[in-house]
Scaffold this motif. Structure first.
Motif, PDB file in Angstrom:
ATOM      1  N   GLY A  65     -10.534 -55.798 -82.664  1.00 46.93           N
ATOM      2  CA  GLY A  65      -9.769 -55.627 -81.413  1.00 46.93           C
ATOM      3  C   GLY A  65      -8.685 -54.452 -81.237  1.00 46.93           C
ATOM      4  O   GLY A  65      -8.356 -54.229 -80.138  1.00 46.93           O
ATOM      5  N   THR A  66      -8.377 -54.058 -82.189  1.00 51.84           N
ATOM      6  CA  THR A  66      -7.511 -52.955 -82.197  1.00 51.84           C
ATOM      7  C   THR A  66      -8.010 -51.490 -82.696  1.00 51.84           C
ATOM      8  O   THR A  66      -7.320 -50.612 -82.878  1.00 51.84           O
ATOM      9  N   VAL A  67      -9.604 -51.268 -82.798  1.00 51.88           N
ATOM     10  CA  VAL A  67     -10.106 -50.106 -83.011  1.00 51.88           C
ATOM     11  C   VAL A  67     -11.189 -49.858 -81.934  1.00 51.88           C
ATOM     12  O   VAL A  67     -11.691 -50.723 -81.030  1.00 51.88           O
ATOM     13  N   SER A  68     -11.458 -48.414 -81.867  1.00 53.21           N
ATOM     14  CA  SER A  68     -12.766 -48.321 -81.030  1.00 53.21           C
ATOM     15  C   SER A  68     -14.000 -48.234 -81.767  1.00 53.21           C
ATOM     16  O   SER A  68     -14.073 -47.500 -82.919  1.00 53.21           O
ATOM     17  N   TYR A  69     -15.023 -48.594 -81.154  1.00 54.77           N
ATOM     18  CA  TYR A  69     -16.221 -48.577 -81.975  1.00 54.77           C
ATOM     19  C   TYR A  69     -17.181 -47.654 -80.961  1.00 54.77           C
ATOM     20  O   TYR A  69     -17.464 -47.884 -79.904  1.00 54.77           O
ATOM     21  N   LEU A  70     -17.775 -46.573 -81.419  1.00 56.13           N
ATOM     22  CA  LEU A  70     -18.618 -45.636 -80.694  1.00 56.13           C
ATOM     23  C   LEU A  70     -20.015 -45.707 -81.358  1.00 56.13           C
ATOM     24  O   LEU A  70     -20.278 -45.181 -82.379  1.00 56.13           O
ATOM     25  N   PRO A  71     -20.952 -46.523 -80.872  1.00 54.04           N
ATOM     26  CA  PRO A  71     -22.261 -46.194 -81.222  1.00 54.04           C
ATOM     27  C   PRO A  71     -22.917 -44.799 -81.532  1.00 54.04           C
ATOM     28  O   PRO A  71     -22.478 -44.085 -80.690  1.00 54.04           O
ATOM     29  N   ALA A  72     -23.683 -44.655 -82.303  1.00 55.88           N
ATOM     30  CA  ALA A  72     -24.317 -43.328 -82.449  1.00 55.88           C
ATOM     31  C   ALA A  72     -25.887 -43.368 -82.520  1.00 55.88           C
ATOM     32  O   ALA A  72     -26.484 -44.314 -82.933  1.00 55.88           O
ATOM     33  N   PRO A  73     -26.813 -42.508 -81.926  1.00 49.15           N
ATOM     34  CA  PRO A  73     -28.095 -42.254 -82.241  1.00 49.15           C
ATOM     35  C   PRO A  73     -28.766 -41.773 -83.549  1.00 49.15           C
ATOM     36  O   PRO A  73     -29.662 -42.476 -83.743  1.00 49.15           O
ATOM     37  N   ARG A  74     -27.933 -41.081 -84.259  1.00 46.44           N
ATOM     38  CA  ARG A  74     -28.293 -40.787 -85.341  1.00 46.44           C
ATOM     39  C   ARG A  74     -26.915 -40.568 -86.277  1.00 46.44           C
ATOM     40  O   ARG A  74     -25.792 -40.329 -85.805  1.00 46.44           O
ATOM     41  N   GLU A  75     -27.160 -40.502 -87.531  1.00 49.20           N
ATOM     42  CA  GLU A  75     -26.265 -40.394 -88.656  1.00 49.20           C
ATOM     43  C   GLU A  75     -25.380 -39.181 -88.625  1.00 49.20           C
ATOM     44  O   GLU A  75     -24.095 -39.168 -88.631  1.00 49.20           O
ATOM     45  N   ASP A  76     -26.159 -37.876 -88.487  1.00 54.37           N
ATOM     46  CA  ASP A  76     -25.528 -36.841 -88.179  1.00 54.37           C
ATOM     47  C   ASP A  76     -24.414 -36.722 -87.053  1.00 54.37           C
ATOM     48  O   ASP A  76     -23.540 -35.876 -87.019  1.00 54.37           O
ATOM     49  N   SER A  77     -24.985 -37.301 -85.996  1.00 56.98           N
ATOM     50  CA  SER A  77     -24.299 -37.349 -84.685  1.00 56.98           C
ATOM     51  C   SER A  77     -22.867 -38.196 -84.877  1.00 56.98           C
ATOM     52  O   SER A  77     -21.843 -37.845 -84.601  1.00 56.98           O
ATOM     53  N   ALA A  78     -23.032 -39.392 -85.767  1.00 56.49           N
ATOM     54  CA  ALA A  78     -21.791 -40.239 -85.953  1.00 56.49           C
ATOM     55  C   ALA A  78     -20.808 -39.352 -86.848  1.00 56.49           C
ATOM     56  O   ALA A  78     -19.518 -39.372 -86.381  1.00 56.49           O
ATOM     57  N   LEU A  79     -21.276 -38.608 -87.607  1.00 54.92           N
ATOM     58  CA  LEU A  79     -20.523 -37.755 -88.669  1.00 54.92           C
ATOM     59  C   LEU A  79     -19.759 -36.805 -87.825  1.00 54.92           C
ATOM     60  O   LEU A  79     -18.544 -36.301 -88.011  1.00 54.92           O
ATOM     61  N   GLY A  80     -20.522 -36.112 -86.912  1.00 57.85           N
ATOM     62  CA  GLY A  80     -20.051 -35.064 -85.879  1.00 57.85           C
ATOM     63  C   GLY A  80     -18.848 -35.578 -85.211  1.00 57.85           C
ATOM     64  O   GLY A  80     -17.971 -34.935 -84.885  1.00 57.85           O
ATOM     65  N   VAL A  81     -19.098 -36.874 -84.581  1.00 53.86           N
ATOM     66  CA  VAL A  81     -18.083 -37.098 -83.735  1.00 53.86           C
ATOM     67  C   VAL A  81     -16.773 -37.800 -84.377  1.00 53.86           C
ATOM     68  O   VAL A  81     -15.879 -37.487 -83.962  1.00 53.86           O
ATOM     69  N   ALA A  82     -17.040 -38.199 -85.747  1.00 52.02           N
ATOM     70  CA  ALA A  82     -16.072 -38.699 -86.546  1.00 52.02           C
ATOM     71  C   ALA A  82     -15.193 -37.401 -86.731  1.00 52.02           C
ATOM     72  O   ALA A  82     -14.012 -37.350 -86.932  1.00 52.02           O
ATOM     73  N   SER A  83     -15.789 -36.237 -87.117  1.00 50.80           N
ATOM     74  CA  SER A  83     -15.055 -35.017 -87.707  1.00 50.80           C
ATOM     75  C   SER A  83     -14.237 -34.615 -86.310  1.00 50.80           C
ATOM     76  O   SER A  83     -13.279 -34.324 -86.691  1.00 50.80           O
ATOM     77  N   GLY A  84     -14.976 -34.626 -85.316  1.00 48.12           N
ATOM     78  CA  GLY A  84     -13.972 -34.199 -84.141  1.00 48.12           C
ATOM     79  C   GLY A  84     -12.784 -35.121 -84.013  1.00 48.12           C
ATOM     80  O   GLY A  84     -11.679 -34.661 -83.568  1.00 48.12           O
ATOM     81  N   LEU A  85     -13.114 -36.546 -83.820  1.00 47.88           N
ATOM     82  CA  LEU A  85     -11.827 -37.364 -83.824  1.00 47.88           C
ATOM     83  C   LEU A  85     -10.924 -37.310 -84.754  1.00 47.88           C
ATOM     84  O   LEU A  85      -9.692 -37.250 -84.741  1.00 47.88           O
ATOM     85  N   SER A  86     -11.412 -36.666 -86.198  1.00 44.68           N
ATOM     86  CA  SER A  86     -10.265 -36.481 -87.230  1.00 44.68           C
ATOM     87  C   SER A  86      -9.473 -35.254 -87.045  1.00 44.68           C
ATOM     88  O   SER A  86      -8.436 -35.200 -87.395  1.00 44.68           O
ATOM     89  N   ALA A  87     -10.565 -34.131 -86.619  1.00 41.46           N
ATOM     90  CA  ALA A  87      -9.532 -32.943 -86.282  1.00 41.46           C
ATOM     91  C   ALA A  87      -8.494 -33.241 -85.164  1.00 41.46           C
ATOM     92  O   ALA A  87      -7.493 -32.395 -85.109  1.00 41.46           O
ATOM     93  N   ALA A  88      -8.787 -34.023 -84.425  1.00 39.65           N
ATOM     94  CA  ALA A  88      -7.802 -34.553 -83.241  1.00 39.65           C
ATOM     95  C   ALA A  88      -6.761 -35.430 -83.756  1.00 39.65           C
ATOM     96  O   ALA A  88      -5.894 -35.863 -82.961  1.00 39.65           O
ATOM     97  N   GLY A  89      -6.698 -35.771 -85.061  1.00 38.99           N
ATOM     98  CA  GLY A  89      -5.644 -36.632 -85.318  1.00 38.99           C
ATOM     99  C   GLY A  89      -5.859 -38.085 -85.697  1.00 38.99           C
ATOM    100  O   GLY A  89      -5.044 -38.886 -86.008  1.00 38.99           O
TER     101      GLY A  89
END
Length: 188
Positions: A65-89
């Motif tokens: 309830g306190t986090v966002s869950y973002l489903p991904a179609p592929r693992e490399d896409s998930a890693l790319g999304v997470a990398s962008g989120l990480s770079a944004a803080g």
């Protein structure tokens, strides 16, 4: 039943429902352990060994309830999304099957590892015991070697100690110079 029989009698076997409750408890505790460490997002591709974790995240209740869950179609896409989120803080976590780690190696080596975007990975260890679908045999046998080749520090998840497992995993990468990997061998 005599006292001797009572002492040696086996407890009744867990039913499928009780096993599901135990797995759900470990899954909730796993998500909670990351939430307690300040993680804000989860992304990934479902795997049967991680289905309890995905159920928790999809429910949006309890620790999810306190986090966002973002489903991904592929693992490399998930890693790319997470990398962008990480770079944004943000503080994301990526979930994937070990076979999906292969899809992710290019992203890991050409983005995450060279730009120090070290997001934790939760990786299921399909085929670790040679008793899985044949397509998991090689990656199952070689997973730890593969992680070592790329300098990815790994910890095997202990379902009886979810918080401790997450702590050990994250502590192995506290220097901020490596990607921590939490390996899940059994379904949770």
């Amino acid at each position: 039943m005599t006292d001797a029989q009572t002492l040696t009698a086996r407890p009744p076997a867990a039913t499928g429902h009780e096993n599901a409750q135990h797995a759900q408890s470990a899954a909730e505790a796993l998500v909670q352990a990351f939430v307690d460490r300040g993680f804000t997002h989860f992304t990934g591709v479902p795997c049967s060994l991680l289905k309890g974790v995905f159920r928790v995240l999809e429910s949006g209740e309890g620790p999810a309830g306190t986090v966002s869950y973002l489903p991904a179609p592929r693992e490399d896409s998930a890693l790319g999304v997470a990398s962008g989120l990480s770079a944004a803080g943000a503080k994301p976590v990526v979930l994937m099957q070990n076979s999906g780690l292969g899809y992710s190696l290019n992203v890991l080596t050409s983005l995450n590892l060279i730009y120090d975007l070290h997001v934790p990975l939760i990786v299921s260890w399909r085929g670790h015991d040679g008793n899985d679908a044949v397509e998991h045999d090689i990656i199952g046998r070689e997973l730890l070697n593969l992680l070592d080749v790329f300098g990815l520090r790994h910890t095997v998840f202990d379902p009886s100690d979810p918080h401790g497992s997450v702590e050990r995993c994250l502590a192995a990468a506290e220097d901020g110079r490596t990607t921590p990997v939490l390996i899940v061998k059994e379904g949770i």
